[in-house]
Scaffold this active site. Structure first.
Site, PDB file in Angstrom:
ATOM      1  N   HIS A 375       0.781  -1.230   0.000  1.00 45.82           N
ATOM      2  CA  HIS A 375       0.000   0.000   0.000  1.00 45.82           C
ATOM      3  C   HIS A 375       0.816   1.285   0.000  1.00 45.82           C
ATOM      4  O   HIS A 375       0.270   2.363  -0.252  1.00 45.82           O
ATOM      5  CB  HIS A 375      -0.901  -0.006   1.245  1.00 45.82           C
ATOM      6  N   LYS A 453     -27.899  -2.457  -4.328  1.00 42.41           N
ATOM      7  CA  LYS A 453     -27.629  -1.078  -4.728  1.00 42.41           C
ATOM      8  C   LYS A 453     -28.857  -0.422  -5.356  1.00 42.41           C
ATOM      9  O   LYS A 453     -29.202   0.728  -5.022  1.00 42.41           O
ATOM     10  CB  LYS A 453     -26.458  -1.064  -5.705  1.00 42.41           C
ATOM     11  N   SER A 462     -27.599   6.663   0.067  1.00 34.20           N
ATOM     12  CA  SER A 462     -26.212   6.427  -0.317  1.00 34.20           C
ATOM     13  C   SER A 462     -25.805   5.006   0.054  1.00 34.20           C
ATOM     14  O   SER A 462     -25.981   4.586   1.203  1.00 34.20           O
ATOM     15  CB  SER A 462     -25.297   7.423   0.400  1.00 34.20           C
ATOM     16  N   TYR A 486     -13.290   5.398  10.680  1.00 29.27           N
ATOM     17  CA  TYR A 486     -12.321   5.910   9.713  1.00 29.27           C
ATOM     18  C   TYR A 486     -12.806   5.497   8.320  1.00 29.27           C
ATOM     19  O   TYR A 486     -13.083   4.335   8.084  1.00 29.27           O
ATOM     20  CB  TYR A 486     -10.952   5.290   9.985  1.00 29.27           C
ATOM     21  N   SER A 490     -10.559  10.481  -1.236  1.00 27.34           N
ATOM     22  CA  SER A 490      -9.491  10.833  -2.158  1.00 27.34           C
ATOM     23  C   SER A 490      -9.198  12.328  -2.123  1.00 27.34           C
ATOM     24  O   SER A 490     -10.112  13.157  -2.028  1.00 27.34           O
ATOM     25  CB  SER A 490      -9.875  10.420  -3.588  1.00 27.34           C
TER      26      SER A 490
END
Length: 505
Positions: A375, A453, A462, A486, A490
């Protein structure tokens, strides 16, 4: 994903994953990268991107207090607000630190990114396995079920990687949106390198990454993917070489347990750093480590889990054993996820890895395939772009490949290792620790078949918010308190942007 309170679960680390196979997570958003898109300058937005702003001191303190509010008693909240007020006094610590932060921001394109990378990744000293390296499980309708299918699938992924790296070299990846693209240059020919007190992320030039590394039965092979003339190998040529590597590394010639060098990359970073320096005292070891670090990508050809072995899975002849006689079950997906996350055990696939390598494409002749990512140099969204590029290439080139019969191809080489008694003992110790860590992980998944979804969107809800609230409610129902949440966001709309954190408030 929220880890349970360690005081509640003892020595067991649990991860809860909510997965909706048929709708919720099976409809990825369109990728900004496309095989048929017009090429262009991928860095054309770079100079126009704004710098990451520095929040004002009052804004920072207000966000700090708000994020703590759900977790504090009234008295704790009062003391926190009082401490924040003292910190914000004119001429106090807050103003002095804010001034230093603004000075840093004036000198750098991104005042946060080095701190973020150093503290969150390179300075993290525990094992990268399980703790920080994520995986991407490929859609199982696209994945192989026999060794022949595995090598066909692997060949196309290797070819897509060569093409992707070529686009990167020519700065020709099509870009639709003004986003920072700098981390894309860390996809190929890169590797995390152990050091103390911080590791570092090493990238190699286009001229240095002319090969891939193939791991099979815990052995590593350097496979050139270009002819001496500069022409890249064709799919039939790559397939021929992969078949030859598999034939050259049968299970009965696999290294002994204390010779599986890749296991060392799963160690505590300080331990691995010392061992790596010790390995580098030998010329063969230096050449092998450099070959892995500079490789375009690493291809891990794993053995299937015993419960998933199907008749004919070892067949290498074209057409032998081909045919998806049974759909992959929900249980299979979970099993494949375990193998992708940590390799299941050193007796399974954990020793068939180099966990520092940025991208490892992992697959086995039982339907399990995916990508394991180290990562420190890359983040999830851009890594998905790289993965989707490969999957799109495979879909655009369906048909079987016939291995070539060309007499002369660039020779692949088995990587050599010189291991003294202390290093062998360290490998044994690392294997025991890794297997113990794997035993402590309980990976579970829940398939929700009643809605997905589309249902949430119809109610104008959402999907991300739904999952986040579900996780928080589940945690509170178990522990009678709110979790500290958490979620990544982006920051690639800013120069050198990576990710930042969304809190629960």
């Amino acid at each position: 994903m929220i880890p349970e309170n360690p005081q509640t679960n003892g020595s067991t680390l649990r991860w809860t994953t909510i997965i909706k196979w048929t709708a919720l997570l099976s409809c990825p958003s369109p990728s900004p990268l496309s095989l048929d898109a017009n090429t262009g300058d991928m860095m054309r937005f770079q100079d126009s991107l704004p710098q990451l702003p520095v929040p004002s001191l009052p804004q920072t303190l207000q966000r700090y207090v708000d994020s703590l509010r759900p977790h504090l008693t009234p008295e704790q909240l009062r003391r926190t607000q009082a401490a924040a007020a003292v910190f914000a006094r004119p001429g106090g610590d807050g103003e002095r630190l804010q001034c230093k932060l603004l000075q840093r921001a004036d000198k750098l394109d991104n005042w946060l990114v080095k701190w973020w990378t150093d503290v969150a990744y390179l300075g993290y000293r525990e094992s990268v396995v399980i703790n920080s390296s994520p995986g991407i499980l490929y859609p199982t309708q696209d994945t192989p079920r026999t060794m022949n299918e595995t090598l066909q699938f692997a060949t196309k992924f290797v070819m897509s990687t060569i093409l992707f790296e070529d686009l990167l070299h020519r700065r020709a990846i099509p870009v639709k949106y003004p986003l920072d693209m700098s981390q894309f240059f860390g996809f190929c020919g890169s590797c995390r390198v152990p050091d103390e007190p911080l590791d570092y992320f090493k990238t190699y030039s286009h001229a240095e990454m002319k090969h891939v590394i193939v791991a099979h039965n815990n052995q590593f092979f350097k496979l050139p993917v270009f002819h001496d003339s500069g022409r890249m190998l064709s799919e039939p040529e790559i397939l021929r070489q992969l078949v030859a590597i598999v034939e050259a590394s049968p299970a009965d010639l696999a290294p002994n347990a204390d010779e599986c060098v890749g296991v060392l990359t799963s160690e505590h970073r300080d331990v691995w750093s010392k061992l790596c320096k010790r390995l580098r005292k030998d010329a063969d070891n230096v050449a092998s480590i450099e070959a892995i670090q500079s490789s375009m990508v690493m291809l891990c050809l794993d053995k299937p889990s015993q419960e998933h072995v199907r008749p004919g899975y070892e067949a290498l002849e074209p057409g032998a054993g081909v045919g998806h006689e049974a759909a992959i079950s929900h249980t299979d997906r979970l099993e494949f996820s375990r193998r992708l996350l940590h390799g299941q055990s050193t007796a399974d696939s954990s020793a068939n890895r180099w966990f520092d390598k940025t991208f490892q494409i992992c697959m086995a002749p039982d339907g399990g395939a995916g990508c394991l990512m180290e990562h420190c140099g890359n983040d999830g969204a851009s890594s998905v772009n790289f993965t989707e590029f490969g999957l799109d290439y495979i879909k655009a080139h369906p048909g079987p490949i016939v291995a070539c019969t060309r007499a002369s191809l660039p020779a692949f080489t088995r990587l050599k290792w010189t291991l003294d008694a202390d290093v062998r003992q360290a490998i044994t110790k690392a294997s025991l620790r890794l297997n113990a860590d794997i035993e402590r992980v309980q990976l579970r998944s829940i398939a929700i078949e009643t809605f997905g979804k589309a249902d949430l969107k119809a109610k104008k809800q959402s999907t991300d918010g739904f999952i986040q609230v579900s996780l928080q409610l589940a945690y509170r129902s178990l522990h009678r308190r709110n979790p500290i949440t958490y979620e990544s966001v982006s920051t690639r709309k800013f120069k050198e942007g990576r990710t930042d954190t969304i809190r629960s408030c």
